[in-house]
Design a protein around this motif. Structure first.
Motif, PDB file in Angstrom:
ATOM      1  N   THR A   5       0.803  -1.215   0.000  1.00  0.00           N
ATOM      2  CA  THR A   5       0.000   0.000   0.000  1.00  0.00           C
ATOM      3  C   THR A   5       0.842   1.274   0.000  1.00  0.00           C
ATOM      4  OG1 THR A   5      -0.185  -0.131   2.423  1.00  0.00           O
ATOM      5  CG2 THR A   5      -1.977  -1.092   1.116  1.00  0.00           C
ATOM      6  N   ASP A   6       2.107   1.174   0.389  1.00  0.00           N
ATOM      7  CA  ASP A   6       2.965   2.358   0.353  1.00  0.00           C
ATOM      8  C   ASP A   6       3.750   2.451  -0.952  1.00  0.00           C
ATOM      9  OD1 ASP A   6       4.635   0.229   0.767  1.00  0.00           O
ATOM     10  OD2 ASP A   6       5.742   1.120   2.449  1.00  0.00           O
ATOM     11  N   ASP A   7       3.460   1.569  -1.908  1.00  0.00           N
ATOM     12  CA  ASP A   7       4.158   1.547  -3.184  1.00  0.00           C
ATOM     13  C   ASP A   7       3.257   2.073  -4.302  1.00  0.00           C
ATOM     14  OD1 ASP A   7       6.026   1.110  -5.172  1.00  0.00           O
ATOM     15  OD2 ASP A   7       5.598  -1.044  -5.356  1.00  0.00           O
ATOM     16  N   ILE A   8       2.756   3.284  -4.117  1.00  0.00           N
ATOM     17  CA  ILE A   8       1.872   3.861  -5.132  1.00  0.00           C
ATOM     18  C   ILE A   8       2.568   3.977  -6.489  1.00  0.00           C
ATOM     19  CG2 ILE A   8       0.567   5.936  -5.771  1.00  0.00           C
ATOM     20  CD1 ILE A   8      -0.079   6.299  -2.803  1.00  0.00           C
ATOM     21  N   PRO A   9       3.866   4.380  -6.562  1.00  0.00           N
ATOM     22  CA  PRO A   9       4.533   4.407  -7.863  1.00  0.00           C
ATOM     23  C   PRO A   9       4.560   3.038  -8.554  1.00  0.00           C
ATOM     24  CG  PRO A   9       5.781   5.671  -6.277  1.00  0.00           C
ATOM     25  CD  PRO A   9       4.729   4.936  -5.502  1.00  0.00           C
ATOM     26  N   GLY A  10       4.475   1.957  -7.764  1.00  0.00           N
ATOM     27  CA  GLY A  10       4.482   0.622  -8.343  1.00  0.00           C
ATOM     28  C   GLY A  10       3.292   0.339  -9.240  1.00  0.00           C
ATOM     29  N   LEU A  11       2.251   1.173  -9.144  1.00  0.00           N
ATOM     30  CA  LEU A  11       1.088   1.010 -10.017  1.00  0.00           C
ATOM     31  C   LEU A  11       1.455   1.214 -11.480  1.00  0.00           C
ATOM     32  CD1 LEU A  11      -1.630   2.840  -7.876  1.00  0.00           C
ATOM     33  CD2 LEU A  11      -1.688   0.429  -8.559  1.00  0.00           C
ATOM     34  N   LEU A  12       2.479   2.028 -11.742  1.00  0.00           N
ATOM     35  CA  LEU A  12       2.901   2.264 -13.127  1.00  0.00           C
ATOM     36  C   LEU A  12       3.377   0.972 -13.776  1.00  0.00           C
ATOM     37  CD1 LEU A  12       4.873   5.624 -12.728  1.00  0.00           C
ATOM     38  CD2 LEU A  12       2.642   5.296 -13.802  1.00  0.00           C
ATOM     39  N   ASN A  13       4.220   0.240 -13.071  1.00  0.00           N
ATOM     40  CA  ASN A  13       4.723  -1.022 -13.596  1.00  0.00           C
ATOM     41  C   ASN A  13       3.645  -2.105 -13.593  1.00  0.00           C
ATOM     42  OD1 ASN A  13       6.939  -2.929 -14.414  1.00  0.00           O
ATOM     43  ND2 ASN A  13       6.441  -3.837 -12.429  1.00  0.00           N
ATOM     44  N   LYS A  14       2.827  -2.112 -12.538  1.00  0.00           N
ATOM     45  CA  LYS A  14       1.831  -3.169 -12.381  1.00  0.00           C
ATOM     46  C   LYS A  14       0.762  -3.122 -13.464  1.00  0.00           C
ATOM     47  CE  LYS A  14       0.634  -6.680  -9.819  1.00  0.00           C
ATOM     48  NZ  LYS A  14       1.535  -7.817  -9.589  1.00  0.00           N
ATOM     49  N   THR A  15       0.463  -1.941 -13.969  1.00  0.00           N
ATOM     50  CA  THR A  15      -0.606  -1.796 -14.962  1.00  0.00           C
ATOM     51  C   THR A  15      -0.086  -1.716 -16.394  1.00  0.00           C
ATOM     52  OG1 THR A  15      -0.595   0.616 -14.686  1.00  0.00           O
ATOM     53  CG2 THR A  15      -2.132  -0.642 -13.311  1.00  0.00           C
ATOM     54  N   SER A  16       1.209  -1.897 -16.595  1.00  0.00           N
ATOM     55  CA  SER A  16       1.793  -1.717 -17.931  1.00  0.00           C
ATOM     56  C   SER A  16       1.250  -2.694 -18.966  1.00  0.00           C
ATOM     57  CB  SER A  16       3.321  -1.840 -17.866  1.00  0.00           C
ATOM     58  OG  SER A  16       3.698  -3.133 -17.404  1.00  0.00           O
ATOM     59  N   ALA A  17       0.772  -3.861 -18.517  1.00  0.00           N
ATOM     60  CA  ALA A  17       0.269  -4.868 -19.460  1.00  0.00           C
ATOM     61  C   ALA A  17      -1.230  -4.759 -19.693  1.00  0.00           C
ATOM     62  CB  ALA A  17       0.610  -6.270 -18.954  1.00  0.00           C
ATOM     63  N   PHE A  18      -1.879  -3.796 -19.066  1.00  0.00           N
ATOM     64  CA  PHE A  18      -3.337  -3.663 -19.190  1.00  0.00           C
ATOM     65  C   PHE A  18      -3.666  -2.861 -20.447  1.00  0.00           C
ATOM     66  CE2 PHE A  18      -5.228  -5.024 -15.044  1.00  0.00           C
ATOM     67  CZ  PHE A  18      -4.062  -5.458 -14.445  1.00  0.00           C
ATOM     68  N   ALA A  19      -3.705  -3.556 -21.588  1.00  0.00           N
ATOM     69  CA  ALA A  19      -3.976  -2.910 -22.872  1.00  0.00           C
ATOM     70  C   ALA A  19      -4.662  -3.902 -23.796  1.00  0.00           C
ATOM     71  CB  ALA A  19      -2.684  -2.391 -23.502  1.00  0.00           C
ATOM     72  N   PHE A  20      -5.401  -3.380 -24.774  1.00  0.00           N
ATOM     73  CA  PHE A  20      -6.039  -4.235 -25.766  1.00  0.00           C
ATOM     74  C   PHE A  20      -6.258  -3.440 -27.043  1.00  0.00           C
ATOM     75  CE2 PHE A  20      -9.612  -2.017 -23.979  1.00  0.00           C
ATOM     76  CZ  PHE A  20     -10.513  -1.876 -25.025  1.00  0.00           C
ATOM     77  N   ASN A  21      -6.573  -4.154 -28.116  1.00  0.00           N
ATOM     78  CA  ASN A  21      -6.796  -3.546 -29.423  1.00  0.00           C
ATOM     79  C   ASN A  21      -8.299  -3.406 -29.662  1.00  0.00           C
ATOM     80  OD1 ASN A  21      -6.964  -2.787 -32.071  1.00  0.00           O
ATOM     81  ND2 ASN A  21      -5.775  -4.501 -32.884  1.00  0.00           N
ATOM     82  N   PRO A  22      -8.843  -2.194 -29.660  1.00  0.00           N
ATOM     83  CA  PRO A  22     -10.293  -2.023 -29.822  1.00  0.00           C
ATOM     84  C   PRO A  22     -10.821  -2.460 -31.183  1.00  0.00           C
ATOM     85  CG  PRO A  22      -9.180   0.103 -29.845  1.00  0.00           C
ATOM     86  CD  PRO A  22      -8.159  -0.909 -29.432  1.00  0.00           C
ATOM     87  N   SER A  23      -9.940  -2.594 -32.172  1.00  0.00           N
ATOM     88  CA  SER A  23     -10.404  -3.025 -33.500  1.00  0.00           C
ATOM     89  C   SER A  23     -10.907  -4.469 -33.476  1.00  0.00           C
ATOM     90  CB  SER A  23      -9.287  -2.873 -34.533  1.00  0.00           C
ATOM     91  OG  SER A  23      -8.249  -3.812 -34.305  1.00  0.00           O
ATOM     92  N   LEU A  24     -10.636  -5.192 -32.374  1.00  0.00           N
ATOM     93  CA  LEU A  24     -11.104  -6.568 -32.250  1.00  0.00           C
ATOM     94  C   LEU A  24     -12.549  -6.650 -31.743  1.00  0.00           C
ATOM     95  CD1 LEU A  24      -7.930  -8.226 -30.651  1.00  0.00           C
ATOM     96  CD2 LEU A  24      -8.630  -8.223 -33.057  1.00  0.00           C
ATOM     97  N   ILE A  25     -13.107  -5.506 -31.320  1.00  0.00           N
ATOM     98  CA  ILE A  25     -14.488  -5.491 -30.846  1.00  0.00           C
ATOM     99  C   ILE A  25     -15.406  -5.404 -32.062  1.00  0.00           C
ATOM    100  CG2 ILE A  25     -16.197  -4.318 -29.404  1.00  0.00           C
ATOM    101  CD1 ILE A  25     -13.882  -3.103 -27.822  1.00  0.00           C
TER     102      ILE A  25
END
Length: 414
Positions: free
Chosen positions: A318-338
């Motif tokens: 909980t004290d590693d707020i900057p760690g959210l940058l690395n943790k969320t780096s893979a959260f992506a998708f291609n909207p053209s697939l919808i």
């Protein structure tokens, strides 16, 4: 819209710094994040999640900028209202009991907004909120059925409400929350509106939401898997017309639901509020813009607490707020697939930010199905703040009117 000096400054600020919770008009608190949380709670009134007198009385007792004060005051009113529910139920006043239980559930849940999960009261207030919600659900017509959706080696908690008293199959909407939500929040936002319009309503916490991080179920980029399990569950219900399943996501759900829609074609219509194609990029933009902004946005203790809870939900300290940058780096998708029809709703306040505007515009341009629509909710319509949490009536009309029209346009008899 003619704006006063305070609103004008906040609008200028939001063009420089990404802050999805940016509030543009003061309701009660000087702390912008606290005032946003209060505004969101007020938005639940329409669907039974609060009463204005109880909420303003509680807010008056809360010390501005103090997250502990927030967490201490909401259970007090929750307990009072719960006692009223118990008395009403014992005396046979079922409607009054239901309404009191539902409000108590909302108030216990509100306490969790700024309470760290390691606090001994966190689980207590969560369990009280669920107990009251369950009792309200049992007294509701139609009944709000608490469910557990099988997923991998565990379960995902949620609720199911069928639209019709008969056994006929009905259209269905699956509602998914964001990075800070409990499934109860989605009920308070649009659940009753779905039932009024003849939709079965399903809302379920996916890993990272609700209490699931306490079970080591943290946010993960492949949201098509837990949402796929929810779809499996929907398919198992005899009340669900599997040709008429829509999925709706708010806040972080603007990633979770469109991502699932890209990979799971059982979703016949996708609604995002608003679309997030790359969470890591938004997190990065937030960090960069905060550093570049002339004055920056100083995070209050309340805002820091909310980020700490978000870190917990992503499986980091909980004290590693900057760690959210690395943790969320893979959260992506291609909207053209919808490939299904898509409605994308974005609040005026968020759309003013260049980075968010660029993501929303790119999302819409990338969608291959011409049956797509973008709505920017305006300040003057009382819907300019994050996810239109302050105007659930307007939100429901936008979502369900579009959904009814798009199902008809797709040749589906509803």
């Amino acid at each position: 819209m003619k704006v006063n000096k305070r609103i004008d400054e906040l609008i200028k600020e939001t063009t420089q710094v990404i802050d999805p919770h940016r509030q543009f008009y003061k309701i009660r608190f000087e702390d912008n994040s606290m005032d946003f949380a209060f505004q969101w709670a007020l938005g639940c009134i329409r669907n039974g999640g609060g009463e204005i007198g109880e909420m303003f009385c509680t807010a008056a007792q809360i010390e501005d900028y103090n997250p502990d004060s927030w967490a201490e005051e909401w259970p007090k009113i929750a307990h009072r209202v719960e006692k009223r529910a118990q008395t009403a139920e014992a005396e046979g006043h079922k409607i009054s009991a239901r309404e009191f239980y539902m409000r108590a559930a909302g108030y216990y849940r509100a306490a969790l907004t700024s309470l760290l999960p390691r606090n001994e009261k966190y689980m207590e207030w969560y369990e009280k909120s669920m107990e009251c919600f369950s009792k309200a659900g049992a007294l509701s017509d139609p009944e709000i059925e608490l469910i557990r959706v099988p997923f991998e080696d565990t379960y995902l908690p949620g609720c199911f409400i069928k639209a019709a008293t008969s056994e006929q199959k009905s259209k269905t909407i699956i509602a998914i929350g964001g990075a800070e939500t409990f499934f109860m929040d989605l009920y308070f936002q649009i659940g009753p509106s779905a039932i009024k319009r003849g939709y079965n309503f399903i809302t379920v916490d996916i890993p990272g939401q609700g209490i699931l991080p306490a079970e080591a179920q943290f946010f993960r980029p492949d949201t098509e898997k837990p949402i796929g399990a929810i779809l499996d569950y929907a398919y198992s219900r005899p009340e669900v017309d599997t040709n008429l399943i829509a999925a709706y996501g708010i806040s972080g759900g603007g990633y979770y639901v469109p991502r699932a829609s890209a990979y799971d074609k059982r979703i016949k219509a996708c609604i995002s509020n608003c679309a997030v194609t790359n969470i890591g990029k938004i997190m990065g933009e937030m960090a960069i813009q905060n550093q570049k902004a002339a004055n920056g946005i100083k995070m209050s203790a309340f805002n820091v607490r909310m980020f700490q809870i978000m870190a917990w939900r992503h499986g980091i300290a909980t004290d590693d707020i900057p760690g959210l940058l690395n943790k969320t780096s893979a959260f992506a998708f291609n909207p053209s697939l919808i490939t299904c029809p898509v409605l994308n709703i974005c609040s005026n306040g968020e759309y003013l930010n260049p980075a968010i505007k660029a993501m929303e515009d790119d999302f819409m341009q990338s969608l291959p199905n011409l049956n797509k629509k973008m709505i920017v909710a305006l300040f003057e319509d009382g819907g300019g703040t994050h996810c239109l949490g302050e105007n659930t009536g307007l939100l429901s009309a936008l979502v369900f009117d579009w959904l009814d029209e798009v199902l008809k346009s797709e040749g589906i008899n509803i």
